[in-house]
Design a protein around this motif. Structure first.
Motif, mmCIF file in Angstrom:
data_model
loop_
_atom_site.group_PDB
_atom_site.id
_atom_site.type_symbol
_atom_site.label_atom_id
_atom_site.label_comp_id
_atom_site.label_asym_id
_atom_site.label_seq_id
_atom_site.Cartn_x
_atom_site.Cartn_y
_atom_site.Cartn_z
ATOM 1 N N ASN A 29 -2.830 -24.845 28.829
ATOM 2 C CA ASN A 29 -1.499 -24.436 28.744
ATOM 3 C C ASN A 29 -0.728 -24.270 30.171
ATOM 4 O O ASN A 29 0.311 -23.997 29.981
ATOM 5 C CB ASN A 29 -1.551 -23.469 27.842
ATOM 6 C CG ASN A 29 -2.250 -21.929 28.577
ATOM 7 O OD1 ASN A 29 -3.245 -22.316 29.236
ATOM 8 N ND2 ASN A 29 -2.012 -20.971 28.047
ATOM 9 N N GLN A 30 -1.519 -24.065 31.334
ATOM 10 C CA GLN A 30 -0.842 -23.673 32.461
ATOM 11 C C GLN A 30 -0.629 -25.038 33.478
ATOM 12 O O GLN A 30 -0.140 -24.556 34.569
ATOM 13 C CB GLN A 30 -1.260 -22.359 33.119
ATOM 14 C CG GLN A 30 -2.834 -22.521 33.587
ATOM 15 C CD GLN A 30 -3.398 -21.491 34.153
ATOM 16 O OE1 GLN A 30 -4.654 -21.144 33.674
ATOM 17 N NE2 GLN A 30 -2.881 -20.712 35.138
ATOM 18 N N GLN A 33 2.374 -25.726 35.792
ATOM 19 C CA GLN A 33 2.286 -24.847 36.959
ATOM 20 C C GLN A 33 1.445 -25.244 38.366
ATOM 21 O O GLN A 33 1.523 -24.668 39.260
ATOM 22 C CB GLN A 33 2.101 -23.319 36.634
ATOM 23 C CG GLN A 33 2.904 -23.015 35.467
ATOM 24 C CD GLN A 33 2.370 -21.622 35.035
ATOM 25 O OE1 GLN A 33 1.812 -20.904 35.693
ATOM 26 N NE2 GLN A 33 2.615 -21.315 33.865
ATOM 27 N N PHE A 90 -2.337 -23.560 41.763
ATOM 28 C CA PHE A 90 -1.043 -23.541 41.022
ATOM 29 C C PHE A 90 -0.058 -22.635 41.893
ATOM 30 O O PHE A 90 -0.184 -22.147 42.810
ATOM 31 C CB PHE A 90 -1.756 -22.682 39.845
ATOM 32 C CG PHE A 90 -2.633 -23.093 38.776
ATOM 33 C CD1 PHE A 90 -1.911 -23.838 37.890
ATOM 34 C CD2 PHE A 90 -3.822 -22.948 39.128
ATOM 35 C CE1 PHE A 90 -3.055 -24.160 36.791
ATOM 36 C CE2 PHE A 90 -4.732 -23.434 38.160
ATOM 37 C CZ PHE A 90 -4.175 -24.198 36.996
ATOM 38 N N ASN A 92 1.643 -19.909 41.538
ATOM 39 C CA ASN A 92 1.334 -18.297 41.473
ATOM 40 C C ASN A 92 0.105 -17.963 42.478
ATOM 41 O O ASN A 92 -0.233 -16.905 42.764
ATOM 42 C CB ASN A 92 1.126 -17.931 40.163
ATOM 43 C CG ASN A 92 -0.295 -18.342 39.370
ATOM 44 O OD1 ASN A 92 -1.133 -19.076 40.031
ATOM 45 N ND2 ASN A 92 -0.584 -18.016 38.266
#
Length: 135
Positions: A29-30, A33, A90, A92
Motif C-alpha cells: 500500500n506504500q 512512495q 521510500f 520518508n
C-alpha cells in the motif's frame, strides 16, 4: 449435528487456504512512495548485499516495479537460491529489502529479507516486464 460440524470445518479450511494465497505483499500500500530501487546480486539468505549494481529512479520504471509488487500474492514456494536482492527506498527515508528468484515458469518469487519464510509470486505479465529490467 456431525454433518454440520464437518461441513463447517471444511468451509473454514478452504477459506483459510484461499485467504493465504490472496494475501498481498506486506507494505504494497506504500509502493507509490518508492523513490528508488536498488538491485544487487544475491549472496546470503537473510542478509542484504549492499554492493548495488543497478539503480532505478526513473518514474516510468518505478511504475513497472510498483505494478509488479502490487500484483504479488502469497504462495509457498521452496527456493534454494535467490538471484538478486532488491532494496526499496521510500521518500520518508525508510527502506525495505527483498530477495528475488525467477522460477522455470518465468515467475518472480519475492521474500522479505529478515522476515518469515513467506514467499510472494508476481503474476506472469508483470514478471516478464521486470525480468527485462533485472535479468
Amino acid at each position: 449435528m456431525k454433518k454440520l460440524l464437518i461441513t463447517l470445518a471444511t468451509v473454514l479450511l478452504i477459506t483459510g487456504c484461499q485467504q493465504k494465497s490472496n494475501q498481498t505483499l506486506p507494505g504494497s500500500n506504500q509502493l507509490d512512495q518508492v523513490k528508488e530501487i536498488q538491485i544487487s546480486e544475491f549472496k546470503d539468505l537473510g542478509s542484504l548485499n549492499e554492493n548495488f549494481e543497478e539503480n532505478f529512479s526513473n518514474k516510468d520504471k518505478l511504475k513497472v516495479f510498483q505494478k509488479a509488487l502490487e500484483s504479488a500474492r502469497r504462495q509457498d514456494k521452496s527456493i534454494k537460491k535467490y538471484d538478486y536482492d532488491m532494496k526499496l527506498n521510500f521518500t520518508n527515508g525508510e527502506d525495505k529489502a527483498l530477495h528475488i528468484a525467477k522460477n522455470k515458469e518465468d515467475e518472480l518469487i519475492l521474500k522479505y529479507i529478515g522476515d518469515s519464510n513467506a514467499t510472494y509470486v508476481v503474476n506472469n505479465e508483470n514478471s516478464r516486464k521486470l525480468i527485462k529490467f533485472i535479468y
